[in-house]
Design an enzyme around this catalytic site. Structure first.
Site, PDB file in Angstrom:
ATOM      1  N   HIS A  99       0.805  -1.222   0.000  1.00  0.00           N
ATOM      2  CA  HIS A  99       0.000   0.000   0.000  1.00  0.00           C
ATOM      3  C   HIS A  99       0.841   1.275   0.000  1.00  0.00           C
ATOM      4  CE1 HIS A  99      -4.403   1.200   1.119  1.00  0.00           C
ATOM      5  NE2 HIS A  99      -3.948   1.853   0.063  1.00  0.00           N
ATOM      6  N   ASP A 122     -10.007  -0.171   3.868  1.00  0.00           N
ATOM      7  CA  ASP A 122      -8.825  -0.788   4.474  1.00  0.00           C
ATOM      8  C   ASP A 122      -9.118  -1.164   5.927  1.00  0.00           C
ATOM      9  OD1 ASP A 122      -6.165  -1.390   5.277  1.00  0.00           O
ATOM     10  OD2 ASP A 122      -5.349   0.172   3.984  1.00  0.00           O
ATOM     11  N   HIS A 124      -6.795  -0.914   8.022  1.00  0.00           N
ATOM     12  CA  HIS A 124      -5.865  -0.037   8.726  1.00  0.00           C
ATOM     13  C   HIS A 124      -6.044   1.407   8.279  1.00  0.00           C
ATOM     14  CE1 HIS A 124      -4.105  -4.093   8.221  1.00  0.00           C
ATOM     15  NE2 HIS A 124      -3.754  -3.948   9.491  1.00  0.00           N
ATOM     16  N   ASP A 126      -3.421   3.538   8.033  1.00  0.00           N
ATOM     17  CA  ASP A 126      -2.230   3.899   7.241  1.00  0.00           C
ATOM     18  C   ASP A 126      -1.862   5.365   7.425  1.00  0.00           C
ATOM     19  OD1 ASP A 126      -2.086   1.301   6.386  1.00  0.00           O
ATOM     20  OD2 ASP A 126      -3.007   1.680   4.433  1.00  0.00           O
ATOM     21  N   HIS A 139       4.326   1.067   4.185  1.00  0.00           N
ATOM     22  CA  HIS A 139       2.956   0.809   3.728  1.00  0.00           C
ATOM     23  C   HIS A 139       1.920   1.179   4.792  1.00  0.00           C
ATOM     24  CE1 HIS A 139       2.039  -3.584   5.292  1.00  0.00           C
ATOM     25  NE2 HIS A 139       2.645  -2.863   6.204  1.00  0.00           N
ATOM     26  N   ASP A 227      -7.437  -1.727  -0.208  1.00  0.00           N
ATOM     27  CA  ASP A 227      -6.529  -2.744   0.313  1.00  0.00           C
ATOM     28  C   ASP A 227      -7.356  -4.009   0.510  1.00  0.00           C
ATOM     29  OD1 ASP A 227      -4.926  -4.381   1.997  1.00  0.00           O
ATOM     30  OD2 ASP A 227      -3.888  -2.621   2.790  1.00  0.00           O
ATOM     31  N   ASP A 229      -6.978  -6.321   2.417  1.00  0.00           N
ATOM     32  CA  ASP A 229      -7.187  -6.717   3.808  1.00  0.00           C
ATOM     33  C   ASP A 229      -8.347  -5.974   4.454  1.00  0.00           C
ATOM     34  OD1 ASP A 229      -6.319  -4.238   4.971  1.00  0.00           O
ATOM     35  OD2 ASP A 229      -4.280  -4.932   5.197  1.00  0.00           O
ATOM     36  N   GLU A 272      -1.989  -4.963  -2.062  1.00  0.00           N
ATOM     37  CA  GLU A 272      -1.671  -5.954  -1.030  1.00  0.00           C
ATOM     38  C   GLU A 272      -2.114  -7.377  -1.368  1.00  0.00           C
ATOM     39  OE1 GLU A 272       0.303  -5.483   1.445  1.00  0.00           O
ATOM     40  OE2 GLU A 272       0.340  -3.307   1.799  1.00  0.00           O
TER      41      GLU A 272
END
Length: 300
Positions: A99, A122, A124, A126, A139, A227, A229, A272
């Site tokens: 990412h 996402d 996260h 980030d 990332h 992302d 994830d 990712e």
């Protein structure tokens, strides 16, 4: 549905994190049929190939910014490529790669869009910096960098300073947020829909609110940074930082369908995908399926 001329840009970069293999993500997504899927919907697609990433052993020039040189070099090239694609009137669709490549994507977009909106799909936030990151993995920093926070070499790629205003950012699906990120989210008043809001209100309500929020910001474009994830690892096992309790497969398709209906998305990236960690290219298949929904594929 508007027909687009889409430019696929691969970024085989895995220096922004610690687990090898995500550099094969663009190849896995292509193998899963991204180009044919988009063409079958009616779009014109040009595969621009991959950004050149040097194959060197990972280095750690700065323990709080791992592989800084490699990340800066790849993102600088990506930023220039995205800027060129935008100038040609094409839709940039970037395939990752970790990412950290969002640093380059958003830098390139900022040459055209001066009030860009960003949907960050996402697990996260980030939004770490070298000072707050527990790992030093870049990332986990691209959204902070885009807002003008972080190492000057990252913040000043292509053109100096902030690329995205904090008030133009919407995070969807967050469920793993570091303490420094939490503080920054509060300071910058970032719009965040965690899994709590998705569970409580449903994806339809969340996406309606996100879309309306960005429309009220009078953005001149909207970038989707997805992302894999963000989804629950049940659906996307091939990611480097899986977090249980994520967005479902069907909720994600609904989100993409609603974004397509809104007509507001002007660029996107899918990141990712790590084939080494995957199960029979399942995660890349999900990525391509979500692209289909984002670009107007209908069941009937």
């Amino acid at each position: 549905m508007d027909k687009h001329h889409i430019s696929l840009i691969g970024v085989p970069l895995d220096y922004g994190q610690s687990r090898r293999g995500v550099d094969m993500g663009p190849s896995a997504i292509r193998y899963a049929g991204a180009l044919k899927r988009l063409e079958s919907i009616g779009h014109t697609v040009t595969d621009e190939g991959d950004i050149q990433v040097s194959a060197v052993e990972k280095t750690e020039q700065d323990t709080n910014l791992k592989n800084l040189d490699e990340v800066v070099t790849a993102n600088t090239e990506l930023a220039g490529k995205v800027a060129d694609v935008i100038k040609q009137g094409k839709f940039p669709l970037v395939l990752g790669g970790d990412h950290s490549i969002a640093i380059g994507t958003l830098s390139g977009l900022s040459t055209t869009y001066k009030n860009l909106g960003v949907i960050w799909y996402d697990a996260h936030a980030d939004m770490n910096t070298a000072e707050t990151s527990p790992s030093g993995n870049i990332h986990g920093m691209p959204l902070a960098v885009a807002m003008g926070l972080g190492h000057e070499r990252l913040v000043n790629i292509l053109q100096g300073g902030q690329k995205v205003k904090p008030e133009n950012v919407v995070i969807i699906g967050a469920r793993s947020v570091d303490p420094g990120e939490r503080q920054l989210i509060k300071e910058k008043k970032i719009k965040v829909f965690t899994m709590h809001e998705i569970d409580r209100d449903g994806m339809t309500a969340v996406m309606n609110e996100a879309i309306e929020y960005l429309r009220n910001r009078n953005v001149d474009g909207v970038h989707l940074s997805l992302d894999l994830d963000g989804l629950d690892p049940l659906y996307t096992p091939g990611v480097g930082t899986p977090v249980a309790g994520g967005i479902s497969y069907r909720e994600s398709h609904l989100a993409m369908e609603m974004l397509e209906d809104s007509g507001m998305i002007t660029s996107a990236e899918f990141v990712e995908v790590n084939p080494i960690l995957d199960e029979k290219n399942k995660t890349a298949d999900v990525a391509v399926g979500l692209m289909g929904s984002l670009f107007g594929e209908k069941l009937i």
